[in-house]
Design an enzyme around this catalytic site. Structure first.
Site, PDB file in Angstrom:
ATOM      1  N   GLY A   1      56.150  52.305  45.485  1.00 48.82           N
ATOM      2  CA  GLY A   1      55.110  52.567  44.257  1.00 48.82           C
ATOM      3  C   GLY A   1      54.135  51.393  44.429  1.00 48.82           C
ATOM      4  N   CYS A   2      52.980  51.892  43.649  1.00 51.70           N
ATOM      5  CA  CYS A   2      51.828  50.939  43.676  1.00 51.70           C
ATOM      6  C   CYS A   2      52.265  49.569  42.976  1.00 51.70           C
ATOM      7  CB  CYS A   2      50.581  51.474  42.805  1.00 51.70           C
ATOM      8  SG  CYS A   2      51.064  52.227  41.252  1.00 51.70           S
ATOM      9  N   TYR A   3      52.854  49.562  41.875  1.00 47.47           N
ATOM     10  CA  TYR A   3      53.244  48.352  41.061  1.00 47.47           C
ATOM     11  C   TYR A   3      54.074  47.585  41.682  1.00 47.47           C
ATOM     12  CZ  TYR A   3      51.048  49.949  36.683  1.00 47.47           C
ATOM     13  OH  TYR A   3      50.410  50.375  35.564  1.00 47.47           O
TER      14      TYR A   3
END
Lengths: 344, 344, 344, 344
Positions: free
Chosen positions: D147-149
């Site tokens: 995921g990005c985070y």
């Protein structure tokens, strides 16, 4: 009707002071000063304030004699040279800068790196957060108006500090600020093509709002504490959103926390404690003196997350200063600043 | 004190009406209606309007009986079904939508593509641009509030039309609008990641504000004219900037033009004719009812360029509607809307 | 493989040149110069260009001896002092500034207000718009790279000029530019809190891109013409959208116009003529060398509206300069610049 | 040359995959699928990808037979239905969604609230963070792309976790994301007039990236740990900035921390550890696969603050997925994604 003077009127906080004061029912802007604009009409420096009934010109900083109250919207290190003559002349002073927020001279010297020129007024000055120090504000002639970040952080933590529910060694505050927080002065970081779409942290561990937050939270908690505070610049014009994370003692639910906050702020017109399904958004308070607060308890880690939203130039500076003026004058605290946010 | 109703109160124009009316000294918001939000508290739909003294809930469109004046902030095609009962009930109506702006039924039918349901009120309605039609507004019960683009274009051209100095076959209007002009309804064009940093023209030659602009300019010029109008979407929240280019007769300098504009608008509080070295910027009027105008004459091509800046939701919609209300009620035209822009 | 020098490499156009050239298969950045940064590493001035394989340091403007081609990304008035030694040394030069775009010395003097120091090279220089002057570009050693606004305006009007369908006395060009068009230098207009949410027109009738557009359109039309050009600043980082309005002769439909444009640009890789239901959006070309064009005919007023979208720093400056370099080197014109836009 | 398929190609991550793959020297986009756009040309859904050499049309999700590798850019709960036939057919799969990131079925079920349809592949899948799991990525056919985070958080904490210097009970992660992180689907929160100038926290304590971050950090630390993670929406199109605060053991200076990070990432092309006077800014990495990291030690509170900046759609999604593909194919890891950020 009070006559009002504003020193440093050409900056953003000065502009906001005038936006609110121009329509205040009991205050009249009498003199505006700015070192670099003496003689210029207000409408040239703030075209948005080209009001037929506000035909002001900039004067010298010292031309404030017939003002009942003077707002100092100048950088720290300037105000402490200006207060004594004003106070001795029987005028009231609200310093929007940082010179009269800190009570401890050593701490001021350490964090601001300069010698304070009017230390005798530091203890006399009242920290102008009305929701916390209303009574003292009413009885003082000198208010140190809170910083923008500290306003959000202290309002966000006051109920927990007072209730003794916090693990004081665990407070982490991450704050986001719109670019207007850096003032009207230009700089590479604030150049539109650079600032747009850009996010960054700055002043990590060294921002001058740290001692101010620690002073007030320690007083509320009745115990010395230290925080970690990291300010961020985000591509918005206005607004501060502070996210505060800390460990709690004896709390078991978000509902319990929300009730604590609702009770603490139940008589505060400008504080909105949001209930369970909503969280603060800066958009809801821009241009206004309102503050949105939301709390969450995370039982997985026994931590609270408190979110506070204000307009950095309004509740974080100018409208809060006017709120303080209203209190000092014994007027309705809401006079002239009781406007809803501009949305969208 | 007038009781006020607002139909379509959940949209952006409705929100702006409430922002201004909440602090209007002689008007009280009595009923707010929105088909899709009946029963909901206002603070849920507009958290920015969570004011303790504004504890409103949405009601049905028809629950406006005890209102002295009703604002209709609904799409065209809705208002023409609502006006008759209101007017017959002796209530005043200001339609912020397009149903009562156009005087000619055929033109309405052609550009809006629907049958008008209350054509008998089209001629009775007054086009609510106070700077042009103040006297008629004072004596009517039904105002068709101008569109946002037309407000800027007509104010920008009125002096030249009246003076007979324009070559009427050469009028080109390019207007820029912030995204709020498209309303609160979502769409791919208005999705933040798409709209940010994006500029586009739309509705080239076909935008429904064309006949409205042509009607008013023709009336001012005393002669039928046709324009080219190209609206643009730019990545701003609010604001309209209209740049109008046209050939002139018998004009030789910018000074001459500026004087003409200053003279034409000399008694108009909300119009600011800028002098030679300044040009309009939307930032100077956002949130306010003010309009900035600037003119230039280019002798190389014998053309004028007129620039007009307004806030699309304020002078282009809500605050202008309140200005109309003030005139209809014979109050000071500035009541409740005499606020400077929010800057920055 | 060509060795490349860049003078004025610390500005936005310089940065874009390096972004593209860093991955160009046949060009190698050999020297970068900037008066104010001599000795500094590139990564300090452009952190985004901190590439391990690009370990450059800024040198003096004159240290370009072993470069096959030198890009001059300097303000007008600087380049004309630099070209002679480079050309005499057998090096090729592409001036991204304005010193070698104008063919007529009097016009240069009048609009730029300075004396040209290398007038003998003005006629030799080729105006570097590949879609119009490809053959001449191939055979020259000195290119005057087009301005950002002119690139959009000339590409937008070339087919009509060539076809002789335009009423040449009616051309009105309104262009919107992102703030990066004003360069990396700070200024009150470009300060984020002021520029955000702000739209304005500037340089009305006096912008220096006027003679450049008129020169090229006149050449295409085979007849001297004059235009009205009004540039605007909008709150975007990048992008130019030009909306061009003019009267036509012998045209009766949008389809006819679209076909004309499709035919004119049928072999042009970087030009996209949009068909009937789409209009240009800057978002679709940001970061790329592509240009979107859309045309509409409005029979009501017998006018065409042409819309052109480019990235001001790419097709409007750096990537177009590289396109010119590729042509001068007899390489595939697309080398190093054949990237789609970054979306969103 | 590998043939590539993309399922869910109409979203932002799909668009970014195509932007990079269109110019990848060893991969060819063979099939793009999107449930809602079957039959449409790519240029209609992504005008920015109107490339003459990319004449693609959308097909059905299942038409991926002749692809060597398939990217799944679909929401969680969709991918787990698609992988088995692909893998059994000998094709490689990179899932950009969340279905194959979590190793523990119970944790997946608890946080995602749905039944996993292909649990047998959960342990086989490799968590595709190349800087941490490069060897395993090389040998797998199924990658769960981070995921990005989590990408920003794990890269930001890995050196401290590995070194055993962290007090694992004190990790607080506050992350800011541009609005593109919420995808291409419209919503009130992402409507431009609402999202512009707005900051908010969301999903406090409940965001689905929590277990992903905890899984990876626990593995690195060799000990189970729990974090507090608060994501924020800020008015940027792209970019993630994560600010991570935690107590340390046996650390006494920022220099010591910086050295630890430089050593840990010394062979990592895409990781930039910033030295003392600089801190990460999202602007420096937008459009690129680079990650900026900066660390500070605050001796007052014995805490570190780590800041990480990435582009959420690039290193946080598409370009990292291509980095994984390059590793799986045993190519140079940088192929097709070695571009600097677009600045400004």
């Amino acid at each position: 009707m009070w006559n009002i003077g504003i020193v440093g009127a050409s900056g953003y906080a000065g502009g906001e002071l005038m936006r609110f004061l121009a329509r205040h029912p009991r205050a009249k802007i009498r003199a505006i000063a700015s070192r670099s604009h003496v003689g210029k009409p207000l409408s040239e420096v703030f075209p948005s304030l080209s009001l037929p009934d506000l035909p002001l010109k900039f004067v010298n900083t010292t031309d404030m004699d017939d003002c009942d109250l003077v707002f100092l919207a100048v950088p720290h290190g300037v105000a402490h040279n200006l207060v004594e003559p004003l106070l001795k002349n029987g005028q009231k002073v609200i310093d929007i800068g940082a010179d009269f927020r800190i009570k401890n001279l050593d701490i001021y010297t350490k964090w601001y790196g300069i010698e304070h020129k009017a230390p005798q007024y530091m203890s006399e000055a009242v920290y102008g957060l009305p929701e916390i120090h209303r009574k003292d504000i009413k009885n003082t002639s000198l208010v140190g108006n809170p910083g923008c970040y500290p306003t959000s952080a202290i309002l966000g933590l006051a109920p927990l500090m007072k209730a003794g529910l916090a693990d004081l060694d665990t407070i982490v505050i991450d704050s986001l600020s719109g670019v207007s927080g850096a003032g009207r002065g230009e700089g590479a970081l604030y150049h539109f093509p650079h600032a747009a779409d850009n996010c960054l942290a700055y002043g990590v561990g060294t921002h001058r709002h740290v001692p101010e937050i620690e002073q007030e939270l320690s007083a509320l908690a009745g115990e010395e504490l230290k925080i970690t505070f990291t300010p961020h610049l985000v591509p918005a014009v206005r607004g501060i959103l502070s996210t505060i994370t800390l460990k709690l003692k004896d709390v078991s639910s978000t509902e319990q926390l929300t009730k604590l906050y609702e009770e603490f702020y139940k008589d505060e017109y400008f504080i909105r404690v949001l209930t369970k399904d909503r969280l603060p958004q800066t958009k809801n308070v821009l241009g206004s003196n309102f503050c949105e607060l939301g709390v969450r308890f995370d039982p997985r880690v026994n931590r609270a997350v408190v979110v506070a939203a204000i307009d950095n130039l309004a509740k974080g500076a100018a409208s809060q200063a006017i709120q303080n003026m209203n209190i000092m004058a014994d007027w309705d605290e809401k006079l002239g600043i009781d406007q809803p946010a501009m949305y969208p």
